[in-house]
Design a protein around this motif. Structure first.
Motif, PDB file in Angstrom:
ATOM      1  N   PHE A  27       0.812  -1.215   0.000  1.00  0.00           N
ATOM      2  CA  PHE A  27       0.000   0.000   0.000  1.00  0.00           C
ATOM      3  C   PHE A  27       0.850   1.271   0.000  1.00  0.00           C
ATOM      4  O   PHE A  27       0.339   2.366   0.206  1.00  0.00           O
ATOM      5  N   SER A  29       3.945   3.770  -1.817  1.00  0.00           N
ATOM      6  CA  SER A  29       4.615   4.167  -3.063  1.00  0.00           C
ATOM      7  C   SER A  29       6.121   3.995  -2.857  1.00  0.00           C
ATOM      8  O   SER A  29       6.748   4.790  -2.153  1.00  0.00           O
ATOM      9  N   LEU A  34       2.799   5.707  -7.809  1.00  0.00           N
ATOM     10  CA  LEU A  34       1.678   4.855  -7.425  1.00  0.00           C
ATOM     11  C   LEU A  34       2.120   3.866  -6.358  1.00  0.00           C
ATOM     12  O   LEU A  34       3.303   3.543  -6.248  1.00  0.00           O
ATOM     13  N   THR A  35       1.170   3.371  -5.585  1.00  0.00           N
ATOM     14  CA  THR A  35       1.495   2.320  -4.638  1.00  0.00           C
ATOM     15  C   THR A  35       1.751   1.022  -5.399  1.00  0.00           C
ATOM     16  O   THR A  35       1.422   0.893  -6.584  1.00  0.00           O
ATOM     17  N   GLN A  38      -1.451  -0.394  -6.712  1.00  0.00           N
ATOM     18  CA  GLN A  38      -1.940   0.356  -7.862  1.00  0.00           C
ATOM     19  C   GLN A  38      -1.114   0.063  -9.115  1.00  0.00           C
ATOM     20  O   GLN A  38      -1.665  -0.010 -10.218  1.00  0.00           O
ATOM     21  N   LEU A  63      -7.927   0.179   3.230  1.00  0.00           N
ATOM     22  CA  LEU A  63      -6.780   0.592   2.422  1.00  0.00           C
ATOM     23  C   LEU A  63      -6.952   0.110   0.984  1.00  0.00           C
ATOM     24  O   LEU A  63      -6.722   0.861   0.031  1.00  0.00           O
ATOM     25  N   GLU A  66      -9.857   2.064  -0.765  1.00  0.00           N
ATOM     26  CA  GLU A  66      -9.491   3.440  -1.076  1.00  0.00           C
ATOM     27  C   GLU A  66      -8.526   3.500  -2.248  1.00  0.00           C
ATOM     28  O   GLU A  66      -8.653   4.366  -3.133  1.00  0.00           O
ATOM     29  N   GLN A  67      -7.575   2.574  -2.329  1.00  0.00           N
ATOM     30  CA  GLN A  67      -6.621   2.609  -3.433  1.00  0.00           C
ATOM     31  C   GLN A  67      -7.275   2.205  -4.750  1.00  0.00           C
ATOM     32  O   GLN A  67      -6.895   2.698  -5.810  1.00  0.00           O
ATOM     33  N   GLN A  70      -9.123   5.425  -5.801  1.00  0.00           N
ATOM     34  CA  GLN A  70      -8.211   6.436  -6.349  1.00  0.00           C
ATOM     35  C   GLN A  70      -7.884   6.169  -7.809  1.00  0.00           C
ATOM     36  O   GLN A  70      -7.687   7.110  -8.581  1.00  0.00           O
ATOM     37  N   GLN A  71      -7.825   4.901  -8.202  1.00  0.00           N
ATOM     38  CA  GLN A  71      -7.505   4.529  -9.578  1.00  0.00           C
ATOM     39  C   GLN A  71      -8.748   4.287 -10.422  1.00  0.00           C
ATOM     40  O   GLN A  71      -8.638   3.894 -11.581  1.00  0.00           O
ATOM     41  N   TYR A 359      -4.203   5.845   8.919  1.00  0.00           N
ATOM     42  CA  TYR A 359      -5.167   6.113   7.854  1.00  0.00           C
ATOM     43  C   TYR A 359      -6.495   5.428   8.153  1.00  0.00           C
ATOM     44  O   TYR A 359      -6.539   4.284   8.606  1.00  0.00           O
TER      45      TYR A 359
END
Length: 467
Positions: A27, A29, A34-35, A38, A63, A66-67, A70-71, A359
């Motif tokens: 999770f 980067s 990007l992580t 991702q 987590l 949410e990721q 985001q993408q 988070y």
């Protein structure tokens, strides 16, 4: 159709203090903006596939969600494991869930924490594996070795079968001399832990070789329930499942294992030295991230999250600075970082589990200072998000808004608090913070009382998760 199965479990303890058990490396980067999760999802863009399935620990569910958000990635479901049981059960869960929906896809099994520098070569290897997988074979991807690595298992190739080879042997991590002989022979590949096979074929082989794992996973899936995108397993059934890797459970026992070579700049980033190898370096061979000044420094990996880090006259070091921990290690000793994590766990220290900044689905909170009867935290609430409605028995709270506007619920009142304004939440008063605006809401929370730990919380109305 290919169904990507992304395994996003694991703790990445060798990358502490960047990676923590509640915020592991997949999770973060590390190799790009990007992580790692991702990047894994983005890598699929060149492959025709259906919406992926993700498998993760229950404590990491927000987590992952949410990721994905985001993408803008849609998924077929996020399977939540109440506890880790290794890769053989995880893949079985994905296969059973796919078949439960009436499909029997090719499962492209990937780890969320691998680096692959050549996406085109990755896609080419996957496409070469499709036909043998459709013909009933269980395909694994063997990484073309670039050095005599002792940290990976190996796969020996056998008879050539079109674009693949029969798997002659799976080999445990070798010593250096053996690894050199493997590299020189040209017959061995690193075991990547990536696979392509039909869901039903994997289950057939699992039934033959490990029926106990299959039975537990069937009970866990049959007793599962949907919670938005989350698939919650029957906890009792899954906890009874044996802990076993897919290699031991199936791949080393089946007669239908094939290996497709992959030469794509792959790394499992299992240590800081591996991360240094796949990262961009300056003229001195240093990998620098954050606020860093160096003098007479060569071959180092230096990461600054919060403070200026400076080095003089050093070589081949790893220096990691986070808000609550600093690691300095020889680059050739980074495999032993796990020993530090084990010591922290033994002492019950929070640094093993989570970062100072924690988070949440609604945003994050970051501890500024802590005393015997007070805590001061920085809270960030994302636009349109809110915390759970909750109360505390042992503490009162002051909230000072420093950026944005807060909608505050305090007992039977709801009101707005703007920048440079504050409000007081008495002990025992039900309360909630909400961000009705279009930008992040930032506030300072001052807790005071005789008990200030996170478990002094009664959630009255659940909304995601409180803190």
């Amino acid at each position: 159709m290919i169904l990507p199965v992304i395994m996003a479990g694991g703790s990445g303890s060798r990358l502490w203090p960047l990676s923590r058990s509640l915020f592991p490396k997949q999770f973060i980067s590390l190799a790009s903006d990007l992580t790692m999760l991702q990047e894994t999802l983005k890598r699929l863009d060149g492959i025709e596939h259906s919406s992926p399935v993700l498998i993760c620990n229950d404590e990491h569910r927000f987590l992952v969600a949410e990721q994905l958000r985001q993408q803008a990635v849609e998924c077929s479901g996020i399977i939540l494991e109440p506890a880790g049981r290794n890769t053989a059960p995880a893949i079985a869960l994905a296969a059973l869930q796919a078949i439960k929906t009436g499909d029997d896809p090719l499962l492209l099994v990937l780890a969320a924490d691998h680096v692959i520098q050549d996406t085109s070569a990755f896609i080419d290897s996957v496409q070469k594996a499709v036909e043998p997988a459709q013909n009933g074979n269980l395909v694994t991807f063997g990484i073309v070795p670039t050095k005599p690595e002792t940290g990976y298992g190996y796969i020996k190739q056998g008879e050539k079968k079109g674009n693949a080879y029969q798997v002659a042997e799976f080999v445990e991590k070798p010593n250096l001399d053996t690894a050199k002989s493997y590299l020189g022979s040209g017959e061995y590949y690193w075991n990547s832990g990536m696979f392509l096979f039909q869901a039903s074929r994997y289950l057939e082989e699992l039934k033959i070789h490990r029926p106990d794992i299959l039975e537990s996973c069937e009970l866990a899936i049959n007793g599962s329930r949907r919670d938005l995108d989350f698939i919650r397993l029957d906890e009792e059934a899954f906890l009874a499942c044996p802990d076993e890797s897919v290699d031991y459970a199936v791949m080393e026992k089946t007669n239908d294992a094939l290996v497709v070579p992959m030469d794509a700049g792959w790394s499992d980033v299992g240590s800081f030295s591996a991360l240094w190898e796949v990262s961009e370096k300056n003229e001195q061979g240093n990998v620098i991230q954050g606020d860093v000044l160096t003098e007479q420094t060569q071959g180092c990996y230096i990461y600054s999250q919060n403070k200026l880090v400076s080095t003089v006259g050093v070589e081949n070091l790893v220096v990691i600075e986070t808000k609550d921990a600093v690691l300095v290690a020889g680059k050739d000793k980074v495999q032993d970082v796990k020993s530090i994590v084990n010591a922290l766990k033994k002492e019950g220290r929070s640094e093993a589990q989570q970062h100072r900044e924690v988070y949440r689905p609604w945003g994050s909170h970051d501890e500024i200072v802590q005393g015997n009867r007070y805590h001061v935290k920085h809270l960030r609430v994302k636009p349109g998000e809110k915390t759970a409605l909750q109360l505390h028995h042992h503490r009162a709270e002051h909230w000072i808004v420093v950026e944005g506007t807060a909608r505050v619920t305090n007992a039977d009142k709801t009101y707005l608090v703007s920048e440079n304004e504050s409000t007081y939440i008495p002990l025992g008063s039900p309360h909630r913070i909400e961000n009705p605006g279009k930008v992040d809401l930032h506030l300072i929370e001052v807790r005071s009382g005789n008990y200030l730990e996170e478990d002094d919380i009664v959630r009255i109305e659940e909304y995601g998760v409180g803190y």
